[in-house]
Scaffold this active site. Structure first.
Site, PDB file in Angstrom:
ATOM      1  N   ASP A  90     -11.687  -1.840 -65.325  1.00  0.00           N
ATOM      2  CA  ASP A  90     -11.439  -2.341 -63.911  1.00  0.00           C
ATOM      3  C   ASP A  90     -11.959  -3.529 -63.469  1.00  0.00           C
ATOM      4  O   ASP A  90     -12.798  -3.475 -62.166  1.00  0.00           O
ATOM      5  CB  ASP A  90     -12.025  -1.025 -63.184  1.00  0.00           C
ATOM      6  CG  ASP A  90     -11.535   0.348 -63.299  1.00  0.00           C
ATOM      7  OD1 ASP A  90     -10.586   0.342 -64.441  1.00  0.00           O
ATOM      8  OD2 ASP A  90     -11.860   1.327 -63.058  1.00  0.00           O
ATOM      9  N   HIS A 103      -9.899  11.095 -52.821  1.00  0.00           N
ATOM     10  CA  HIS A 103     -10.496   9.807 -53.258  1.00  0.00           C
ATOM     11  C   HIS A 103     -10.835   8.703 -52.153  1.00  0.00           C
ATOM     12  O   HIS A 103     -11.949   8.275 -51.980  1.00  0.00           O
ATOM     13  CB  HIS A 103      -9.992   9.135 -54.388  1.00  0.00           C
ATOM     14  CG  HIS A 103     -10.706   8.153 -55.201  1.00  0.00           C
ATOM     15  ND1 HIS A 103     -11.910   8.561 -55.910  1.00  0.00           N
ATOM     16  CD2 HIS A 103     -10.420   6.972 -55.529  1.00  0.00           C
ATOM     17  CE1 HIS A 103     -12.335   7.431 -56.489  1.00  0.00           C
ATOM     18  NE2 HIS A 103     -11.615   6.524 -56.268  1.00  0.00           N
ATOM     19  N   LYS A 120      -4.779   4.087 -63.687  1.00  0.00           N
ATOM     20  CA  LYS A 120      -5.562   5.575 -63.611  1.00  0.00           C
ATOM     21  C   LYS A 120      -5.489   5.569 -62.031  1.00  0.00           C
ATOM     22  O   LYS A 120      -5.633   4.623 -61.050  1.00  0.00           O
ATOM     23  CB  LYS A 120      -6.951   5.468 -64.249  1.00  0.00           C
ATOM     24  CG  LYS A 120      -7.551   4.410 -63.719  1.00  0.00           C
ATOM     25  CD  LYS A 120      -9.052   4.618 -64.635  1.00  0.00           C
ATOM     26  CE  LYS A 120     -10.000   3.645 -64.302  1.00  0.00           C
ATOM     27  NZ  LYS A 120     -10.899   3.833 -63.065  1.00  0.00           N
ATOM     28  N   CYS A 173     -17.209   3.827 -63.366  1.00  0.00           N
ATOM     29  CA  CYS A 173     -16.172   3.879 -64.353  1.00  0.00           C
ATOM     30  C   CYS A 173     -16.497   3.328 -65.669  1.00  0.00           C
ATOM     31  O   CYS A 173     -15.986   3.969 -66.752  1.00  0.00           O
ATOM     32  CB  CYS A 173     -14.963   3.053 -63.756  1.00  0.00           C
ATOM     33  SG  CYS A 173     -14.235   3.704 -62.030  1.00  0.00           S
TER      34      CYS A 173
END
Length: 196
Positions: free
Chosen positions: A13, A66, A108, A150
């Site tokens: 990420d 989210h 993702k 993450c």
């Protein structure tokens, strides 16, 4: 087969929204991106797979709760500001990250919360664990953003997949010192090689 041929690098990420100036910018993110690029310049040939993950959230919905609800503030635990929306600049790799050596791009969080790169799929629709298994990978190096979210989740999932895991020093950045230290302790407890 040498150990070098069975090692993979996962870059987690390193996106515009997660470096300085982004909607969830992490201090040190751009520097980490540049360091990962330098690491790849020096070591890409040592990896059987170089996988880079990205959050790739849907526009116009909460992505399974989210994103924070309109009119509410994010709690920064399970709800977050809008970030890394598909096709928008925030979802792009940070410019300091050179992706020329990346062999597999993983996305993702399409419509749902997802922290680990192992929750995503490649451009060909493959799961990361399957890619690594097919390549004979037994050891992974993990880098990226953020250490306490993450990166942590990815490293833990790599261990659950039976892989030897090393968190590369200086090649990850966390949101906050306290949660980052807690994540490092948790990773070490799970058998991840964590060095200063």
């Amino acid at each position: 087969m040498t150990s070098e041929a069975t090692r993979a690098l996962i870059v987690v990420d390193v996106q515009n929204d997660f470096v300085e100036g982004g909607s969830l910018g992490v201090t040190g993110g751009r520097e980490v991106a540049a360091r990962i690029s330098a690491h790849l310049t020096a070591h890409a040939g040592e990896y059987a797979v170089v996988a880079a993950s990205r959050d790739w959230h849907h526009a116009g919905d909460s992505n399974g709760g989210h994103f924070h609800a309109p009119g509410e503030d994010p709690d920064y635990v399970t709800t977050w500001p809008v970030h890394c929306v598909q096709g928008q600049p925030g979802s792009d790799y940070a410019p300091e990250l050179d992706t020329a050596a990346v062999t597999h791009h993983v996305v993702k969080g399409m419509g749902m919360p997802a922290y680990s790169a192992f929750e995503g799929v490649t451009d060909a629709g493959e799961r990361l664990a399957d890619v690594l298994h097919a390549a004979g990978v037994t050891e992974v190096d993990v880098s990226g953003i953020a250490t306490d979210y993450c990166v942590r989740a990815t490293a833990l999932d790599a261990r659950k997949a039976g892989l030897a895991v090393r968190l590369l020093p200086g090649l990850h950045a966390g949101v906050a010192p306290e949660s980052s230290q807690a994540a490092l302790a948790e990773l070490a407890g799970a058998g991840v090689e964590v060095t200063a």
